[in-house]
Design an enzyme around this catalytic site. Structure first.
Site, PDB file in Angstrom:
ATOM      1  N   GLY A 173       0.755  -1.155  -0.054  1.00 39.74           N
ATOM      2  CA  GLY A 173      -0.015  -0.035  -0.039  1.00 39.74           C
ATOM      3  C   GLY A 173       0.688   1.129   0.104  1.00 39.74           C
ATOM      4  N   HIS A 174       1.778   1.297  -0.694  1.00 45.81           N
ATOM      5  CA  HIS A 174       2.645   2.389  -0.883  1.00 45.81           C
ATOM      6  C   HIS A 174       3.639   2.226  -2.273  1.00 45.81           C
ATOM      7  CE1 HIS A 174       5.466  -0.854   1.303  1.00 45.81           C
ATOM      8  NE2 HIS A 174       6.381  -0.147   0.390  1.00 45.81           N
ATOM      9  N   ALA A 175       4.391   3.223  -2.335  1.00 45.09           N
ATOM     10  CA  ALA A 175       5.288   3.328  -3.548  1.00 45.09           C
ATOM     11  C   ALA A 175       6.768   3.906  -3.056  1.00 45.09           C
ATOM     12  CB  ALA A 175       4.836   4.269  -4.528  1.00 45.09           C
ATOM     13  N   ARG A 217       2.563  -0.572  -4.981  1.00 41.37           N
ATOM     14  CA  ARG A 217       2.316  -2.053  -4.726  1.00 41.37           C
ATOM     15  C   ARG A 217       1.638  -2.346  -3.617  1.00 41.37           C
ATOM     16  NH1 ARG A 217       7.785  -1.716  -3.313  1.00 41.37           N
ATOM     17  NH2 ARG A 217       7.682  -0.251  -5.111  1.00 41.37           N
TER      18      ARG A 217
END
Length: 135
Positions: free
Chosen positions: A54-56, A101
């Site tokens: 839940g981040h990049a 992702r």
């Protein structure tokens, strides 16, 4: 200036496997993955239905391996999405920088090993999806 990255820049990479009747051995060294490893961590005991990621990352690259079990990695470049199921300990997913992702559908007993191109830096994370889309 950051160069735009796409989900097509992420790829499955075979990890050399040495078969043996006593059990297989896989090795990651030299040029197996396209970056120098500066951090290693792993996810395990993920409860049923839980999600990770839940981040990049702004600059960090990662290589994910399902050491045990399976899970899905949903990649998103802001326009396109791609789902990759990891379930082989001799194959990993290279994720370049600037890709959102999410990790989902962890099987019971799964272990996700992550090799990262840099040490932990909170400032390298984009944790808000709307902020990610605006970059």
């Amino acid at each position: 200036m950051t160069i735009k990255k796409y989900v097509t820049d992420c790829e499955l990479i075979a990890i050399p496997k040495i078969p043996d009747t006593r059990g297989n051995l896989s090795v990651i060294e030299k040029d197996v993955i396209p970056f120098e490893v500066k951090r290693v961590y792993y996810l395990y005991d993920v409860p049923a239905g839980a999600e990770r990621g839940g981040h990049a990352h702004i600059q960090q690259k990662e290589f994910l391996i399902a050491l045990s079990g399976s899970f899905d990695v949903i990649l998103n470049d802001g326009t396109n999405t791609k789902t990759v199921t990891l379930n082989k300990p001799f194959e990993g997913l290279f994720i370049t920088e600037s890709i959102w992702r999410e990790l989902k559908n962890f099987s019971s007993g799964s272990v996700c090993l992550v090799l990262a191109s840099d040490v932990f830096e909170e400032s390298d994370y984009i944790r808000d999806y709307q902020e990610f889309l605006s970059k």
